[in-house]
Design an enzyme around this catalytic site. Sequence first.
Site, PDB file in Angstrom:
ATOM      1  N   ASP A 112     -11.466   2.556   3.695  1.00 50.24           N
ATOM      2  CA  ASP A 112     -11.927   1.187   3.443  1.00 50.24           C
ATOM      3  C   ASP A 112     -13.450   1.118   3.351  1.00 50.24           C
ATOM      4  O   ASP A 112     -13.999   0.101   2.944  1.00 50.24           O
ATOM      5  CB  ASP A 112     -11.473   0.259   4.586  1.00 50.24           C
ATOM      6  CG  ASP A 112     -10.244  -0.544   4.223  1.00 50.24           C
ATOM      7  OD1 ASP A 112      -9.958  -0.694   3.017  1.00 50.24           O
ATOM      8  OD2 ASP A 112      -9.564  -1.032   5.146  1.00 50.24           O
ATOM      9  N   LYS A 135       0.843  -1.202   0.000  1.00 45.44           N
ATOM     10  CA  LYS A 135       0.000   0.000   0.000  1.00 45.44           C
ATOM     11  C   LYS A 135       0.875   1.248   0.000  1.00 45.44           C
ATOM     12  O   LYS A 135       0.601   2.216  -0.719  1.00 45.44           O
ATOM     13  CB  LYS A 135      -0.940  -0.009   1.212  1.00 45.44           C
ATOM     14  CG  LYS A 135      -2.108  -0.961   1.009  1.00 45.44           C
ATOM     15  CD  LYS A 135      -2.842  -1.315   2.285  1.00 45.44           C
ATOM     16  CE  LYS A 135      -3.846  -2.434   1.997  1.00 45.44           C
ATOM     17  NZ  LYS A 135      -4.392  -3.058   3.196  1.00 45.44           N
ATOM     18  N   GLN A 151      -5.262  -1.993   9.443  1.00 49.26           N
ATOM     19  CA  GLN A 151      -5.030  -3.285   8.784  1.00 49.26           C
ATOM     20  C   GLN A 151      -5.658  -4.421   9.605  1.00 49.26           C
ATOM     21  O   GLN A 151      -5.354  -4.584  10.784  1.00 49.26           O
ATOM     22  CB  GLN A 151      -3.515  -3.508   8.624  1.00 49.26           C
ATOM     23  CG  GLN A 151      -3.152  -4.743   7.838  1.00 49.26           C
ATOM     24  CD  GLN A 151      -3.587  -4.670   6.358  1.00 49.26           C
ATOM     25  OE1 GLN A 151      -3.421  -3.649   5.703  1.00 49.26           O
ATOM     26  NE2 GLN A 151      -4.161  -5.750   5.858  1.00 49.26           N
TER      27      GLN A 151
END
Length: 306
Positions: A119, A52, A96
């Site tokens: 997200d 990422k 995460q």
Amino acid sequence: MAILLDGKKVAADIQAGVKEAVAELARGGVVPKLTVVLVGDNPASAIYVRNKARSCEAVGMGSQVVQLPGTATQAELAARVDALNADDGVDGILVQLPLPGHLDPFDILCRLDPAKDVDGFHPRNVGLLQIGKAALRPCTPAGIMRMLDAYAIPLEGARAVVVGRSDIVGKPMAAMLLHRHCTVTLCHSRTRDLASVTREADLLVAAIGRAGLITAEMVKPGAVVVDVGMNTLTDEAAVMRFFASDAAKLKTFREKGSVLIGDVDYHGVLPVAGHLTPVPGGVGPLTIAMLMQSCVTAARARRGMA
Ligand code: NAP
């Protein structure tokens, strides 16, 4: 023989668009920044986080990793999230997952500033998606929608079957397809006679986490099949069952002792489907490209830009 849906190519196009948008923002003095919060030392998570950060660099965005030890408490993690929420220089925050077992992910996701929740997992963003309003959206299904549009797959009135009802893929996928006027069926582990349902699908999305579960007999001839699954096969008999005629996969297996496989029996389904995503090179690259896109969307929205 199915036409392959090339996720790498679509992801490259998304990335090119993001790069342009980032350059435009930079001309106005804004450099969007993604912060990834990583708790513990799960090796797979560490690889995802590194990828990422690299992707941010590739499009000219800033990135930062906040690393906490695996022993961090809920209160410590919450305090870091609060600090990132308050930091005006941070546009996107991604925690995460999975978190170590003693931490409650739902509590942390609820704590995120929804405007920085790249997200799309915060309940506010989940709710906005359900009612069809603009929101930061989960990257994997959002990427799949971009790919379906890139290949001009007709959606209105199509019978779509999504197998898997997770909050990160299956449920948001179903919502996105519904908003595009598909007739959607969402299947899961308790679905009776799964094959009879999947065989009705014009568009079949497999997000299950079971190697090669979707076989040729479960697919309607000509259907569009999207394989979200990412599973690792280490058992030679299983590798031979799925890839006996695939020299490249067999070579990878000999060299690495494992191969990647989706939720779809690729070689079985290829002659039946109309379109099919490969694994790797299908859905995977789209997810990360859409994360970059989400970060730009968040950066613009936070500054009141359309
Ligand atoms: P998940 O949270 O484990 O959910 C799996 C879903 O599949 C559940 O709803 C489960 O049903 C259902 N399921 C399990 N066995 C089944 C069966 N035999 N028949 C029908 N349904 C069954 O998984 P996820 O996070 O959505 O991920 C799914 C797969 O996609 C994994 O392989 C993951 O690695 C991959 N993935 C890939 C990307 C990417 O970027 N390419 C992104 C995210 C995920 P129940 O709800 O009844 O248990």
